[in-house]
Design an enzyme around this catalytic site. Structure first.
Site, mmCIF file in Angstrom:
data_model
loop_
_atom_site.group_PDB
_atom_site.id
_atom_site.type_symbol
_atom_site.label_atom_id
_atom_site.label_comp_id
_atom_site.label_asym_id
_atom_site.label_seq_id
_atom_site.Cartn_x
_atom_site.Cartn_y
_atom_site.Cartn_z
ATOM 1 C CG HIS A 92 -2.087 0.867 1.220
ATOM 2 N ND1 HIS A 92 -2.478 1.598 0.132
ATOM 3 C CD2 HIS A 92 -2.944 1.243 2.224
ATOM 4 C CE1 HIS A 92 -3.508 2.363 0.442
ATOM 5 N NE2 HIS A 92 -3.808 2.171 1.714
ATOM 6 C CG HIS A 116 -3.475 2.938 -10.893
ATOM 7 N ND1 HIS A 116 -4.824 2.865 -10.647
ATOM 8 C CD2 HIS A 116 -2.931 3.654 -9.883
ATOM 9 C CE1 HIS A 116 -5.088 3.530 -9.535
ATOM 10 N NE2 HIS A 116 -3.965 4.014 -9.048
ATOM 11 C CG ASP A 149 3.731 5.589 -5.403
ATOM 12 O OD1 ASP A 149 3.493 6.586 -4.707
ATOM 13 O OD2 ASP A 149 3.141 4.517 -5.272
HETATM 14 N N1 AMX Z 1 5.906 -4.214 -13.574
HETATM 15 C C1 AMX Z 1 5.850 -5.543 -13.777
HETATM 16 N N2 AMX Z 1 4.712 -6.257 -13.913
HETATM 17 C C2 AMX Z 1 3.569 -5.547 -13.880
HETATM 18 C C3 AMX Z 1 3.551 -4.165 -13.706
HETATM 19 C C4 AMX Z 1 4.771 -3.484 -13.543
HETATM 20 N N3 AMX Z 1 4.857 -2.158 -13.328
HETATM 21 N N4 AMX Z 1 2.251 -3.733 -13.703
HETATM 22 C C5 AMX Z 1 1.505 -4.839 -13.867
HETATM 23 N N5 AMX Z 1 2.285 -5.939 -13.964
HETATM 24 C C6 AMX Z 1 1.856 -7.334 -14.068
HETATM 25 C C7 AMX Z 1 1.120 -7.737 -12.791
HETATM 26 O O1 AMX Z 1 2.043 -8.130 -11.789
HETATM 27 C C8 AMX Z 1 0.245 -8.859 -13.283
HETATM 28 O O2 AMX Z 1 1.050 -10.023 -13.408
HETATM 29 P P1 AMX Z 1 0.462 -11.497 -13.052
HETATM 30 O O3 AMX Z 1 -0.702 -11.674 -13.966
HETATM 31 O O4 AMX Z 1 1.602 -12.396 -13.318
HETATM 32 O O5 AMX Z 1 0.057 -11.447 -11.607
HETATM 33 C C9 AMX Z 1 -0.127 -8.405 -14.672
HETATM 34 O O6 AMX Z 1 0.864 -7.451 -15.072
HETATM 35 C C10 AMX Z 1 -1.483 -7.733 -14.763
HETATM 36 O O7 AMX Z 1 -1.539 -6.690 -13.793
HETATM 37 P P2 AMX Z 1 -2.523 -5.470 -13.967
HETATM 38 O O8 AMX Z 1 -3.922 -5.991 -14.058
HETATM 39 O O9 AMX Z 1 -2.047 -4.604 -15.076
HETATM 40 O O10 AMX Z 1 -2.322 -4.636 -12.625
HETATM 41 P P3 AMX Z 1 -2.756 -4.985 -11.135
HETATM 42 O O11 AMX Z 1 -4.034 -4.282 -10.838
HETATM 43 O O12 AMX Z 1 -2.711 -6.461 -10.866
HETATM 44 O O13 AMX Z 1 -1.561 -4.331 -10.310
HETATM 45 C C11 AMX Z 1 -0.012 -2.680 -9.588
HETATM 46 C C12 AMX Z 1 -1.405 -2.938 -10.206
HETATM 47 C C13 AMX Z 1 0.108 -1.188 -9.315
HETATM 48 C C14 AMX Z 1 0.109 -3.457 -8.248
HETATM 49 C C15 AMX Z 1 1.051 -3.147 -10.594
HETATM 50 O O14 AMX Z 1 0.958 -2.375 -11.758
HETATM 51 C C16 AMX Z 1 2.478 -3.065 -10.045
HETATM 52 O O15 AMX Z 1 2.925 -3.986 -9.357
HETATM 53 N N6 AMX Z 1 3.219 -1.939 -10.334
HETATM 54 C C17 AMX Z 1 4.576 -1.772 -9.864
HETATM 55 C C18 AMX Z 1 4.605 -1.392 -8.392
HETATM 56 C C19 AMX Z 1 4.118 0.031 -8.166
HETATM 57 O O16 AMX Z 1 4.483 0.974 -8.872
HETATM 58 N N7 AMX Z 1 3.281 0.183 -7.147
HETATM 59 C C20 AMX Z 1 2.711 1.498 -6.826
HETATM 60 C C21 AMX Z 1 1.292 1.564 -7.307
HETATM 61 C C22 AMX Z 1 0.721 2.940 -7.163
HETATM 62 C C23 AMX Z 1 -0.323 2.968 -6.130
HETATM 63 O O17 AMX Z 1 -1.433 2.521 -6.370
HETATM 64 N N8 AMX Z 1 0.032 3.451 -4.949
#
Ligand code: AMX
Length: 388
Positions: free
Chosen positions: A227, A268, A323
């Site tokens: 989070h 996101h 972020d």
């Molecule tokens: N890097 C690598 N893989 C990513 C990615 C990224 N930036 N964004 C999405 N993916 C992957 C997911 O891990 C998921 O893989 P899986 O099917 O093997 O589990 C797949 O792509 C599909 O994911 P999604 O539907 O596009 O996103 P989500 O809703 O599951 O996840 C988030 C969203 C933010 C957790 C993800 O994009 C992520 O991990 N980003 C990097 C970390 C980050 O920047 N976090 C801060 C988020 C901002 C916030 O909300 N505070």
């Protein structure tokens, strides 16, 4: 308009999914759309990024932007609430300095509640907002061992000035610092009703715990790496990239993906475009620190990462999230230790969570408030064994 299409039937598939997509209630302060991101009381965040934090606090509590007169009188109201009614410093001085700053923030808020609680939701929420800058300044100073000669509080200052005044960093550009923190606060104040910290804070308040206890719990929820702590991880990631050369950055991004590690600052759960909060911070950085090494890295990442991430059709949004740039900006103005970043996030969220607690406790259902949270859990076969 917010997407008001809601799930009408809860099926077995929704169980044990963290309430994903299950409607729980209504939110009066904010909503998020896939293209424009968060809106506060109907205003897209891109239109609010330049406002002072006080005016956005007013918006979240009153559901309309203040007139100049209302703005002045609200600032006076906050100033009148600012003095901390007791000795929070002595408590902070007893805490282990190796503890995480978010744990300090939670204990600090709890302590403010022990020093004074009015039993009125809105009064307590506004008092807490008014006292946060001093608490934040004290946390930084005392953790760093600068516990002596803390400048006396000056309630006539605005929220951000009071924090910078208590902090009293030497050798930094205080005007730049104030701009970055002011923008950071406005961008992070609220994000819908169902994010974990807001939801947790409202759930705790539904049992009629105080605003302070509820907010301390919300901060504990925010502190997790999935989070609020993502902004700490993001700057750690940027420091690891270590170069703003586009080819090297691309090679780094590909290697991280190959190693099954996330590209921080991208993607996101709801947005399907670059988060306007990221856009606002890129604009600010381009103005105040275009030559900062970390800012150059995030600028290159912004160009390179979406292209590489787009190659994976599973990734719903390859664009920058909120972020990506905040860590580089905070680092530039003197906050070089990323473990503190989530406390700024928490400070900002006190406004949105506070306003939502007031709405749920004293406004919704014709002022009766929502009842104590009690979602239903289905008994599993094992737990029914004794009645077989
Ligand atoms: N890097 C690598 N893989 C990513 C990615 C990224 N930036 N964004 C999405 N993916 C992957 C997911 O891990 C998921 O893989 P899986 O099917 O093997 O589990 C797949 O792509 C599909 O994911 P999604 O539907 O596009 O996103 P989500 O809703 O599951 O996840 C988030 C969203 C933010 C957790 C993800 O994009 C992520 O991990 N980003 C990097 C970390 C980050 O920047 N976090 C801060 C988020 C901002 C916030 O909300 N505070």
């Amino acid at each position: 308009m917010a997407d008001n299409k809601v799930l009408l039937e809860v099926t077995e598939n929704h169980l044990n999914t963290g309430l994903r997509g299950v409607p729980v209630g209504t939110c009066r302060t904010s909503y998020v759309t896939p293209t424009e991101g968060v809106h506060y009381c109907g205003y897209p965040i891109s239109e609010l990024a330049q406002f002072d934090p006080e005016d956005i606090v007013y918006l979240l509590f009153n559901k309309e932007l203040p007139t100049p007169e209302q703005s002045t009188s609200f600032r006076q109201d906050l100033a009148a609430r600012a003095e901390i009614p007791g000795d929070v410093e002595s408590v902070l001085k007893t805490l282990p300095k190796f503890g995480h700053p978010m744990d300090w923030l939670s204990i600090g808020i709890h302590t403010l509640g022990m020093l004074e609680t009015t039993e009125d939701w809105k009064e307590d929420a506004l008092n807490l907002i008014a006292r946060m800058p001093r608490l934040m300044g004290l946390i930084f100073r005392i953790r760093e061992g600068r516990e002596n000669d803390i400048p006396a509080d000056d309630a006539s200052m605005n929220l951000v000035d009071r924090f910078v005044h208590a902090l009293d960093f030497e050798g930094v550009d205080k005007e730049k610092m104030k701009r970055v923190i002011s923008t950071y606060l406005v961008l992070h104040m609220d994000h819908g009703g169902g994010n974990l910290s807001t939801f947790s804070g409202k759930a705790i308040a539904s049992g009629k715990a105080t605003v302070y206890s509820s907010m301390a719990g919300a901060m504990n929820a925010l502190s997790g790496p999935l989070h609020g702590r993502a902004n700490q991880s993001c700057l750690e990631f940027v420091l690891k990239v270590g170069t703003s050369d586009p080819d090297e950055v691309e090679a780094f991004v590909r290697a991280e993906l190959e190693a099954k590690r996330p590209i921080f600052g991208f993607g996101h759960a709801v947005l399907r475009a670059e988060d306007p909060r990221a856009t606002a911070q890129f604009l600010l950085g381009a103005e105040i620190c275009p030559e900062d090494e970390n800012f150059k890295i995030v600028t290159t990442l912004r160009e390179v990462a979406p292209r590489v991430l787009s190659e994976n059709p599973k990734i719903s949004n390859p664009n920058a999230n909120v972020d990506i740039a905040s860590g580089a900006l905070l680092h530039h103005i003197g906050f070089t230790d990323p473990t503190y970043y989530t406390t700024f996030f928490g400070w900002a969220r006190v406004a949105g969570i506070g306003a939502q607690i007031v709405d749920e406790r004293a406004v919704l259902r014709d002022g009766k408030g929502t009842p104590i949270y009690r979602p239903k859990y289905i008994a599993e076969a094992q737990s029914l064994r004794h009645i077989e």
